[in-house]
Design a protein around this motif. Structure first.
Motif, PDB file in Angstrom:
ATOM      1  N   VAL A  36       0.838  -1.197   0.000  1.00  0.00           N
ATOM      2  CA  VAL A  36       0.000   0.000   0.000  1.00  0.00           C
ATOM      3  C   VAL A  36       0.876   1.251   0.000  1.00  0.00           C
ATOM      4  CG1 VAL A  36      -1.921  -1.112   1.210  1.00  0.00           C
ATOM      5  CG2 VAL A  36      -0.155   0.059   2.529  1.00  0.00           C
ATOM      6  N   TRP A  37       0.329   2.312  -0.554  1.00  0.00           N
ATOM      7  CA  TRP A  37       0.970   3.618  -0.467  1.00  0.00           C
ATOM      8  C   TRP A  37       0.585   4.211   0.887  1.00  0.00           C
ATOM      9  CZ3 TRP A  37      -1.162   8.456  -3.412  1.00  0.00           C
ATOM     10  CH2 TRP A  37      -0.391   9.578  -3.061  1.00  0.00           C
ATOM     11  N   ALA A  38       1.551   4.372   1.769  1.00  0.00           N
ATOM     12  CA  ALA A  38       1.297   4.885   3.113  1.00  0.00           C
ATOM     13  C   ALA A  38       1.280   6.413   3.063  1.00  0.00           C
ATOM     14  CB  ALA A  38       2.351   4.375   4.088  1.00  0.00           C
ATOM     15  N   GLN A  39       0.141   6.979   2.680  1.00  0.00           N
ATOM     16  CA  GLN A  39       0.068   8.418   2.429  1.00  0.00           C
ATOM     17  C   GLN A  39       0.282   9.258   3.683  1.00  0.00           C
ATOM     18  OE1 GLN A  39      -3.066   9.661  -0.451  1.00  0.00           O
ATOM     19  NE2 GLN A  39      -3.715   7.524  -0.359  1.00  0.00           N
ATOM     20  N   VAL A  90      14.040  -0.014   2.787  1.00  0.00           N
ATOM     21  CA  VAL A  90      14.784  -0.003   1.538  1.00  0.00           C
ATOM     22  C   VAL A  90      14.425   1.269   0.773  1.00  0.00           C
ATOM     23  CG1 VAL A  90      15.120  -1.171  -0.677  1.00  0.00           C
ATOM     24  CG2 VAL A  90      14.848  -2.525   1.400  1.00  0.00           C
ATOM     25  N   TRP A  91      15.422   2.003   0.303  1.00  0.00           N
ATOM     26  CA  TRP A  91      15.204   3.191  -0.506  1.00  0.00           C
ATOM     27  C   TRP A  91      15.424   2.831  -1.971  1.00  0.00           C
ATOM     28  CZ3 TRP A  91      13.723   7.956   1.487  1.00  0.00           C
ATOM     29  CH2 TRP A  91      13.771   8.083   2.883  1.00  0.00           C
ATOM     30  N   VAL A  92      14.500   3.260  -2.833  1.00  0.00           N
ATOM     31  CA  VAL A  92      14.599   2.919  -4.254  1.00  0.00           C
ATOM     32  C   VAL A  92      14.393   4.150  -5.121  1.00  0.00           C
ATOM     33  CG1 VAL A  92      13.817   0.543  -3.874  1.00  0.00           C
ATOM     34  CG2 VAL A  92      12.150   2.325  -4.450  1.00  0.00           C
ATOM     35  N   TYR A  93      14.877   4.049  -6.335  1.00  0.00           N
ATOM     36  CA  TYR A  93      14.744   5.107  -7.329  1.00  0.00           C
ATOM     37  C   TYR A  93      13.281   5.181  -7.793  1.00  0.00           C
ATOM     38  CZ  TYR A  93      16.946   8.037 -10.940  1.00  0.00           C
ATOM     39  OH  TYR A  93      17.366   9.080 -11.713  1.00  0.00           O
ATOM     40  N   PRO A  94      12.760   6.374  -8.082  1.00  0.00           N
ATOM     41  CA  PRO A  94      11.388   6.477  -8.615  1.00  0.00           C
ATOM     42  C   PRO A  94      11.218   5.613  -9.865  1.00  0.00           C
ATOM     43  CG  PRO A  94      12.241   8.648  -8.074  1.00  0.00           C
ATOM     44  CD  PRO A  94      13.394   7.705  -7.935  1.00  0.00           C
ATOM     45  N   GLY A  95      10.077   4.958  -9.962  1.00  0.00           N
ATOM     46  CA  GLY A  95       9.811   4.112 -11.111  1.00  0.00           C
ATOM     47  C   GLY A  95      10.246   2.669 -10.942  1.00  0.00           C
ATOM     48  N   THR A  96      10.827   2.332  -9.781  1.00  0.00           N
ATOM     49  CA  THR A  96      11.232   0.942  -9.522  1.00  0.00           C
ATOM     50  C   THR A  96      10.027   0.016  -9.655  1.00  0.00           C
ATOM     51  OG1 THR A  96      13.020   1.616  -8.037  1.00  0.00           O
ATOM     52  CG2 THR A  96      12.192  -0.627  -7.787  1.00  0.00           C
ATOM     53  N   LYS A  97      10.213  -1.098 -10.319  1.00  0.00           N
ATOM     54  CA  LYS A  97       9.092  -2.004 -10.584  1.00  0.00           C
ATOM     55  C   LYS A  97       9.064  -3.238  -9.691  1.00  0.00           C
ATOM     56  CE  LYS A  97       8.836  -0.595 -15.433  1.00  0.00           C
ATOM     57  NZ  LYS A  97       7.650   0.263 -15.211  1.00  0.00           N
ATOM     58  N   LYS A  98      10.224  -3.642  -9.139  1.00  0.00           N
ATOM     59  CA  LYS A  98      10.224  -4.858  -8.321  1.00  0.00           C
ATOM     60  C   LYS A  98      11.436  -4.905  -7.410  1.00  0.00           C
ATOM     61  CE  LYS A  98      12.457  -7.597 -11.981  1.00  0.00           C
ATOM     62  NZ  LYS A  98      12.313  -8.773 -12.887  1.00  0.00           N
ATOM     63  N   ASP A 115       1.589  -5.601  -9.293  1.00  0.00           N
ATOM     64  CA  ASP A 115       0.571  -6.595  -8.957  1.00  0.00           C
ATOM     65  C   ASP A 115      -0.348  -6.116  -7.835  1.00  0.00           C
ATOM     66  OD1 ASP A 115       1.602  -8.247 -10.855  1.00  0.00           O
ATOM     67  OD2 ASP A 115       2.686  -9.563  -9.467  1.00  0.00           O
ATOM     68  N   TYR A 116       0.086  -5.102  -7.078  1.00  0.00           N
ATOM     69  CA  TYR A 116      -0.676  -4.679  -5.901  1.00  0.00           C
ATOM     70  C   TYR A 116      -1.028  -3.196  -5.916  1.00  0.00           C
ATOM     71  CZ  TYR A 116       0.859  -9.189  -4.117  1.00  0.00           C
ATOM     72  OH  TYR A 116       1.094 -10.540  -3.965  1.00  0.00           O
ATOM     73  N   LEU A 117      -0.143  -2.350  -6.483  1.00  0.00           N
ATOM     74  CA  LEU A 117      -0.387  -0.913  -6.497  1.00  0.00           C
ATOM     75  C   LEU A 117      -1.155  -0.536  -7.756  1.00  0.00           C
ATOM     76  CD1 LEU A 117       3.073   0.420  -5.240  1.00  0.00           C
ATOM     77  CD2 LEU A 117       0.905   0.482  -3.999  1.00  0.00           C
ATOM     78  N   ALA A 126       2.793   3.972 -10.441  1.00  0.00           N
ATOM     79  CA  ALA A 126       4.253   3.988 -10.417  1.00  0.00           C
ATOM     80  C   ALA A 126       4.773   4.435  -9.055  1.00  0.00           C
ATOM     81  CB  ALA A 126       4.780   4.910 -11.515  1.00  0.00           C
ATOM     82  N   ILE A 127       5.923   3.895  -8.662  1.00  0.00           N
ATOM     83  CA  ILE A 127       6.592   4.301  -7.430  1.00  0.00           C
ATOM     84  C   ILE A 127       7.113   5.732  -7.611  1.00  0.00           C
ATOM     85  CG2 ILE A 127       8.577   3.872  -5.926  1.00  0.00           C
ATOM     86  CD1 ILE A 127       6.442   1.784  -5.608  1.00  0.00           C
ATOM     87  N   GLU A 128       6.778   6.615  -6.653  1.00  0.00           N
ATOM     88  CA  GLU A 128       7.172   8.018  -6.745  1.00  0.00           C
ATOM     89  C   GLU A 128       8.135   8.389  -5.627  1.00  0.00           C
ATOM     90  OE1 GLU A 128       3.864  10.648  -6.913  1.00  0.00           O
ATOM     91  OE2 GLU A 128       2.785   9.501  -8.441  1.00  0.00           O
ATOM     92  N   GLY A 129       8.990   9.365  -5.915  1.00  0.00           N
ATOM     93  CA  GLY A 129       9.930   9.861  -4.921  1.00  0.00           C
ATOM     94  C   GLY A 129       9.233  10.572  -3.783  1.00  0.00           C
TER      95      GLY A 129
END
Length: 367
Positions: A36-39, A90-98, A115-117, A126-129
């Motif tokens: 989930v996106w923890a807003q 874990v810190w990831v770059y924006p747009g990471t897919k897996k 599969d979930y977002l 998409a994963i955002e910064g």
């Protein structure tokens, strides 16, 4: 038995063993329960991590049972993963897919965000910064003895101040239930273990309703706009739940920024004039202490002891509340509830210790 029959039987046994191995492997797989996106988690905004090319990263918080040494990997990971009991960061770059993961006791696998977002239309998000995403993993326990199970459960209890999310407490409850349900769980300890379990359950219940209210408020905002009555209703409910968490569990610092964020959203609503706009923070008394044994021959490990609050000086297990644990070195730090003015530790037989407003430290000697 002739040779052909023997060979047939041997092949059948090998086939059955192979099937059993496959089922055993499947049973021991690490699975994704949710992403989930923890807003309402602002930690990636208030303490951002930047990539080498200046991009703000996304924080992935991976909630797991007490399983150490899970290794996460991706070419778009920024920096090293962090671990605190019950959670990996874990810190990831924006747009990471897996994310890929591996552990010596489980089959390796990967977490695919798409599969979930998804948005309301079912399209991947998409994963955002500067955003936080929370993943819950289902990791089958490989613990088999009561001692192993209770150690896992108590590890949750020792580290809960680092966790504002309800999923952590649900995992703690599950660990306690496994320990309590074990055949070797001592009857004499069940009541005290149940008290520990119920403390985790109380936090989980309020934290869950807070998260649920937040989800409903954001859904109503997306469908009907921020100024709708439904948004106000859910925000008011969320503020009530998070305020209770801040008041009852000040030792969990993660609740405070959530309350501040909810409060700021609430007072911007057109109906906010109907609510109290002035935040009141209740500061409770914190006590540090040390435990020792008068008779060293009867001493037991300090980290098996609990600290309780009592409304009366007479020690009564039915009229107390679990408020903390003693560390391995005999020290403890607790916050005294406003409605309880006495504290005591496992093993004390007579009277609890009166805590006056000026007390900051306390020495407890168990006779």
């Amino acid at each position: 038995m002739n040779t052909s029959a023997y060979e047939l039987m041997k092949k059948s046994i090998l086939f059955i063993l192979l099937i059993l191995c496959v089922f055993q492997t499947k049973a021991q797989e690490i699975k994704v329960k949710s992403i989930v996106w923890a807003q309402s988690d602002l930690s990636a905004r208030t303490n951002p991590r930047m990539s080498a090319d200046g991009q703000a990263c996304a924080l992935i918080r991976i909630v797991v049972p007490m399983v150490k040494n899970i290794q996460f990997s991706n070419t778009l990971m920024i920096g090293e993963q962090e671990y605190i009991p019950g959670e990996y960061k874990v810190w990831v770059y924006p747009g990471t897919k897996k994310l890929k993961f591996r552990h010596e006791n489980y089959p390796s696998g990967e977490i695919i965000f798409a599969d979930y977002l998804k948005d309301d239309q079912g399209s991947p998000i998409a994963i955002e910064g500067k955003c936080v995403y929370r993943i819950e993993l289902d990791v089958p326990t490989i613990a088999t003895t009561f001692d192993e199970l209770i150690d896992i459960a108590r590890e949750y209890s020792r580290n809960y101040p680092s966790h504002p999310e309800s999923s952590y407490y649900l995992a703690a409850i599950t660990a306690y239930d496994q320990a309590i349900g074990h055949n070797d769980c001592p009857q004499t300890e069940r009541e005290s273990i149940l008290e520990e379990r119920n403390r985790m359950a109380a936090i989980r219940k309020t934290a869950y309703f807070r998260e649920r209210s937040d989800s409903l408020a954001r859904k109503a905002e997306a469908e009907k706009g921020f100024e709708s009555d439904e948004v106000y209703k859910y925000l008011s409910g969320e503020y009530k739940f998070i305020s209770k968490l801040v008041e009852d569990y000040p030792e969990v610092p993660g609740f405070k920024p959530i309350m501040e964020e909810v409060y700021q959203r609430l007072i911007k609503h057109p109906r906010a004039s109907e609510t109290v706009k002035k935040e009141v923070t209740i500061q409770r008394q914190q006590i540090t202490g040390r435990v020792s044994f008068k008779n060293e021959y009867e001493a037991i490990p300090f980290n098996t002891l609990n600290v309780y609050a009592s409304a009366t000086s007479k020690i009564d297990p039915k009229n107390c509340r679990l408020i903390g644990h003693v560390r391995a070195n005999g020290t403890f730090t607790i916050v005294v509830p406003d409605d309880m003015k006495y504290i005591f530790v496992d093993g004390e037989k007579k009277n609890a210790h009166l805590v006056s407003p000026s007390d900051t430290t306390l020495d407890i000697i168990i006779h």
